[in-house]
Motif scaffolding. Sequence first.
Motif, mmCIF file in Angstrom:
data_model
loop_
_atom_site.group_PDB
_atom_site.id
_atom_site.type_symbol
_atom_site.label_atom_id
_atom_site.label_comp_id
_atom_site.label_asym_id
_atom_site.label_seq_id
_atom_site.Cartn_x
_atom_site.Cartn_y
_atom_site.Cartn_z
ATOM 1 N N HIS A 1 31.707 12.870 18.107
ATOM 2 C CA HIS A 1 31.536 14.325 18.212
ATOM 3 C C HIS A 1 30.402 14.669 19.171
ATOM 4 O O HIS A 1 30.554 15.547 20.030
ATOM 5 C CB HIS A 1 31.258 14.918 16.829
ATOM 6 C CG HIS A 1 30.999 16.387 16.851
ATOM 7 N ND1 HIS A 1 31.982 17.311 17.155
ATOM 8 C CD2 HIS A 1 29.859 17.104 16.649
ATOM 9 C CE1 HIS A 1 31.471 18.531 17.110
ATOM 10 N NE2 HIS A 1 30.178 18.431 16.817
ATOM 11 N N LYS B 1 30.709 16.113 23.316
ATOM 12 C CA LYS B 1 30.378 17.524 23.480
ATOM 13 C C LYS B 1 28.921 17.794 23.855
ATOM 14 O O LYS B 1 28.628 18.782 24.541
ATOM 15 C CB LYS B 1 30.697 18.290 22.191
ATOM 16 C CG LYS B 1 32.173 18.297 21.806
ATOM 17 C CD LYS B 1 32.392 19.057 20.512
ATOM 18 C CE LYS B 1 33.851 19.025 20.071
ATOM 19 N NZ LYS B 1 34.745 19.698 21.048
ATOM 20 N N ARG C 1 31.631 17.178 11.223
ATOM 21 C CA ARG C 1 31.752 17.000 9.781
ATOM 22 C C ARG C 1 30.407 16.528 9.243
ATOM 23 O O ARG C 1 29.819 15.589 9.765
ATOM 24 C CB ARG C 1 32.846 15.969 9.470
ATOM 25 C CG ARG C 1 33.100 15.774 7.980
ATOM 26 C CD ARG C 1 34.265 14.807 7.737
ATOM 27 N NE ARG C 1 35.518 15.369 8.227
ATOM 28 C CZ ARG C 1 36.321 14.766 9.080
ATOM 29 N NH1 ARG C 1 35.993 13.583 9.580
ATOM 30 N NH2 ARG C 1 37.452 15.331 9.471
ATOM 31 N N SER D 1 33.462 10.650 13.189
ATOM 32 C CA SER D 1 34.443 11.724 13.298
ATOM 33 C C SER D 1 34.402 12.392 14.667
ATOM 34 O O SER D 1 33.326 12.682 15.197
ATOM 35 C CB SER D 1 34.178 12.771 12.207
ATOM 36 O OG SER D 1 35.039 13.876 12.349
ATOM 37 N N GLU D 2 35.561 12.654 15.238
ATOM 38 C CA GLU D 2 35.648 13.413 16.487
ATOM 39 C C GLU D 2 35.271 14.875 16.259
ATOM 40 O O GLU D 2 34.653 15.513 17.105
ATOM 41 C CB GLU D 2 37.076 13.341 17.048
ATOM 42 C CG GLU D 2 37.475 11.980 17.585
ATOM 43 C CD GLU D 2 36.999 11.742 19.009
ATOM 44 O OE1 GLU D 2 36.416 12.673 19.592
ATOM 45 O OE2 GLU D 2 37.210 10.628 19.514
ATOM 46 N N ALA D 3 35.657 15.410 15.102
ATOM 47 C CA ALA D 3 35.334 16.799 14.761
ATOM 48 C C ALA D 3 33.983 16.853 14.058
ATOM 49 O O ALA D 3 33.509 15.849 13.511
ATOM 50 C CB ALA D 3 36.418 17.376 13.848
#
Length: 252
Positions: A156, A160, A218, A214-216
Motif C-alpha cells: 500500500h 502510493k 487496512r 495488503s494492497e489496500a
Amino acid sequence: MIRLIQITDLHIGQPGDNTFGVDVRMNFAEILQEAAKLKPDALILTGDLCFDLGDQQIYKWIRQQLNMYGIPFEVIPGNHDSVELMAAAFDKMQHFKENELYFSWQSGTEEIIFLDTSPGVVSSKQLAWLKNKLSTKKGDFILFMHHPPILCGVPHMDSKYALKNRDDLQEILFEYRGKIHIYCGHYHVERTLYLHNLIVNITPSCFFQIDMNSEAFRIDHYRIAFRLIEMEGSGLLRQSLHYFDGSSLPKE
C-alpha cells in the motif's frame, strides 16, 4: 553513551477530528511519559506531527507536552506537516531554508543528519547539501528522515506514498564508504531493511500500524511504539522498540 528516543507519526488532531477511534493525544502523552523514564539525551520526532494538515495550535500543544519533561528534542516534518509553522513553533527557524527544514546536529563526537522529505521528494538543493556533508565525513553515522529512502515491501505504501526521487538520494548515499543507519517513519509498520551500505529502520507510528501485506489501506493493530537508540563511544550501536497499548476515544 548517547541515548536517543525516536517517536514518529503522531497524527495529533483537533478535538472532534475523526481519528479512527484513536485517542491520539493520550497516545502521545503516554508514550512521552514512558520515554522520559529512560532518561534519554534527546527525543527525535520524525514527522507527521499533525493528523491531516499542519496546524499552529496542534504544534503548540505538542510543544507544551515536550516542555513538561525538559528533555532536549529535534523535529523534522512529514507530509502532513507545515514546514514553516513547525519551524516557528519549535524554535527551528535557524534551520528553515526556502520552505525546508534540514540540518545536522552534533552530540559529543557524533554528527547526526536530519533531512526534510515532507513534499515527498528530497530537493536538489538539499541533495547538494547532503553530498557536500558526506564528502567530509568518515565512518558510520545516523540519519533521520520521514520517508524511507527505498521501497520496503509494503504494497500500500510503496505503490502510493513512497519517496518519489529515491533513486537520486540513493545515488548519493550508496557512494558513501561507511554504513548509514537510517531511522524513519511514514509507513506505519515495523521493518528493518538492508541495501548496500544502508540500514533502514522504520519505526512504528504513535497512531496505529497498517497491514504490511495488503494492497489496500487496512489497519493491522493499534499498538504504538517508540525506538530507543544507544550509541557508545566505541561505535557500538544498540536499539530496541518499546511497544504500548494504544488509547481509544470513549464511545458516544
